[in-house]
Every structure is written in structure tokens, then in C-alpha cells.
Design a protein around this motif. Structure first.
Motif, short mmCIF file in Angstrom:
data_model
loop_
_atom_site.label_atom_id
_atom_site.label_comp_id
_atom_site.label_asym_id
_atom_site.label_seq_id
_atom_site.Cartn_x
_atom_site.Cartn_y
_atom_site.Cartn_z
N ASN A 1 6.47 -1.25 0.56
CA ASN A 1 6.00 -2.53 0.06
C ASN A 1 4.82 -2.25 -0.85
O ASN A 1 3.93 -1.46 -0.50
CB ASN A 1 5.57 -3.42 1.24
CG ASN A 1 5.22 -4.80 0.82
OD1 ASN A 1 4.33 -5.01 -0.02
ND2 ASN A 1 5.88 -5.78 1.41
N ALA A 2 4.77 -2.86 -2.00
CA ALA A 2 3.70 -2.61 -2.96
C ALA A 2 2.31 -2.85 -2.37
O ALA A 2 1.34 -2.28 -2.84
CB ALA A 2 3.90 -3.48 -4.21
N ARG A 3 2.24 -3.64 -1.31
CA ARG A 3 0.93 -3.88 -0.67
C ARG A 3 0.41 -2.64 0.04
O ARG A 3 -0.75 -2.60 0.46
CB ARG A 3 1.03 -5.05 0.30
CG ARG A 3 1.24 -6.39 -0.42
CD ARG A 3 1.22 -7.54 0.57
NE ARG A 3 2.31 -7.45 1.52
CZ ARG A 3 3.45 -8.13 1.43
NH1 ARG A 3 3.66 -8.94 0.42
NH2 ARG A 3 4.39 -7.99 2.34
N LEU B 1 -0.13 0.16 -1.34
CA LEU B 1 -0.92 0.98 -2.25
C LEU B 1 -2.38 0.98 -1.88
O LEU B 1 -2.98 -0.07 -1.67
CB LEU B 1 -0.78 0.47 -3.69
CG LEU B 1 0.59 0.68 -4.33
CD1 LEU B 1 0.64 0.00 -5.69
CD2 LEU B 1 0.90 2.14 -4.46
N ASN C 1 13.50 -4.71 -9.77
CA ASN C 1 12.41 -5.66 -9.55
C ASN C 1 12.89 -7.10 -9.75
O ASN C 1 12.48 -8.00 -9.02
CB ASN C 1 11.23 -5.39 -10.49
CG ASN C 1 10.37 -4.23 -10.03
OD1 ASN C 1 10.54 -3.70 -8.94
ND2 ASN C 1 9.46 -3.81 -10.88
N ARG D 1 5.69 -0.75 -9.32
CA ARG D 1 5.75 -1.57 -8.10
C ARG D 1 7.20 -1.93 -7.75
O ARG D 1 7.50 -3.04 -7.34
CB ARG D 1 4.94 -2.85 -8.22
CG ARG D 1 3.53 -2.76 -8.77
CD ARG D 1 2.58 -2.01 -7.86
NE ARG D 1 1.18 -2.21 -8.17
CZ ARG D 1 0.49 -1.50 -9.07
NH1 ARG D 1 1.07 -0.60 -9.80
NH2 ARG D 1 -0.81 -1.70 -9.24
N SER D 2 8.10 -0.96 -7.92
CA SER D 2 9.51 -1.18 -7.66
C SER D 2 9.84 -0.73 -6.24
O SER D 2 10.03 0.46 -5.97
CB SER D 2 10.38 -0.43 -8.67
OG SER D 2 11.75 -0.62 -8.39
N GLU D 3 9.92 -1.68 -5.33
CA GLU D 3 10.11 -1.35 -3.92
C GLU D 3 11.44 -0.64 -3.67
O GLU D 3 11.48 0.33 -2.91
CB GLU D 3 9.96 -2.62 -3.08
CG GLU D 3 8.53 -3.14 -3.16
CD GLU D 3 8.28 -4.42 -2.41
OE1 GLU D 3 9.22 -5.00 -1.81
OE2 GLU D 3 7.11 -4.88 -2.42
N VAL E 1 6.27 3.76 -8.22
CA VAL E 1 5.04 3.22 -7.64
C VAL E 1 4.25 2.47 -8.72
O VAL E 1 3.80 1.34 -8.49
CB VAL E 1 4.19 4.34 -7.00
CG1 VAL E 1 2.80 3.84 -6.63
CG2 VAL E 1 4.90 4.89 -5.77
#
Length: 175
Positions: free
Chosen positions: A168-170, A172, A152, A63-65, A60
Motif C-alpha cells: 500500500n502506498a501508505r 512509504l 493505477n 505509487r503503483s500498488e 514505488v
């Protein structure tokens, strides 16, 4: 890649994860990864569920989906409470005090590039973690960096087993 190492990775996940396949293109990277991963899993003092909380928290923070989906699968398989997994995925802390301290500290190590202060260190140790485990977090961060950065950059598709845990990092909310 050594067939024995590939078999060891396959047995842990039930399949050869995409990150391993990608790292196998560089003998230096895959051998470093497997050596560090083997020592961390085999000689470290974190329980299997704590190891997965650490890896998921790192994924997390990085940001590694792909890694978030994979370590969600692994964390649930290791018995991490679904609510704890979901909290981490959202950038928040689990309710469990010990897992929250582990997640917060490992993310701080990444976000602050190792420049954690005495307060963060004290909170980690107040949850029952040792000086040895502070150092093991560093090993876990290094292992995650190899895997997370590769995925990534390459953006591999998720394996079928990890698809239900796509992220998806969005998503968060706590960052």
C-alpha cells in the motif's frame, strides 16, 4: 494480442500478468509496451536483477500498488536480496551501493520528470553505470509508466502469486 508475445510474457512470470491483459485492449498500447519491453530486456545492459530493481523503484515512485507487488515477486525470483527489495518498498535505498544508485537515479528521473542535475547523474555513474545505461533508465521509466498507469487506473486484483507481496502506498517511509 499476438499469441507469441502473450506466451513470452507468460513464461517470464508463470502467468499472464493483469497489466498485460488490460493493455491488450489497446493494440497501440500493448504493441508499444511489448516492443519496448523486448528491446529493454533483450538488448539492454542491465542484469536481470538490476532490471527488477529499476522496475520496482519505478513502481514505488509511481505509487503503483499492483506493480510493486508484481515486481517484488519478480525481483526476489531474480535474486535481489530481500532486504534490498524491502528497502525499496519502504521508499528507502538498498545497502548495496550499485543497487542504491540505480534505485535513486530511476526514482529521481520520475520524480523530477527527467530534470536530474549533475550531482544525481554523477552519483549514478560513480556506481559504475554508463551513459548508455542513463538512457536505458529512460526506457525503463517509459515501460513502467505504461504498466503502472494502466494498473493505477484500472486497479486490478493481484494474482495469487503476488498476493504475499501486496503493498500500500501508505507504507512509504522515505518519500
Amino acid at each position: 494480442m499476438s499469441p507469441n508475445l502473450q506466451g513470452n510474457q507468460r513464461s517470464a512470470a508463470g502467468f499472464v500478468p493483469a497489466d498485460v491483459g488490460l493493455m491488450a485492449k489497446s493494440p497501440a498500447l500493448i504493441n508499444t509496451f511489448f516492443s519496448a519491453y523486448g528491446h529493454f530486456r533483450g538488448e539492454g545492459t542491465f542484469t536481470p536483477d538490476e532490471q527488477q530493481v529499476l522496475f520496482l523503484s519505478n513502481a514505488v515512485a509511481n505509487r503503483s500498488e499492483w506493480a510493486v507487488a508484481f515486481h517484488t515477486l519478480e525481483a526476489l525470483a531474480e535474486g535481489v536480496e530481500p532486504s534490498a527489495v524491502e528497502a525499496i518498498r519502504q521508499g528507502m535505498l538498498p545497502r548495496n551501493r550499485r543497487l542504491a544508485a540505480l534505485s535513486a537515479f530511476t526514482q529521481a528521473v520520475i520524480e523530477l520528470r527527467g530534470q536530474v542535475d549533475e550531482t544525481e547523474l554523477a552519483a549514478f555513474q560513480a556506481a559504475g553505470f554508463t551513459t548508455e545505461q542513463v538512457l536505458e533508465v529512460i526506457a525503463g521509466v517509459a515501460i513502467s509508466a505504461m504498466s503502472n498507469y494502466v494498473t493505477n487506473i484500472a486497479r486490478p486484483p493481484l494474482e495469487d502469486a503476488a498476493l504475499p507481496h501486496s503493498w500500500n502506498a501508505r507504507e512509504l517511509t522515505g518519500f
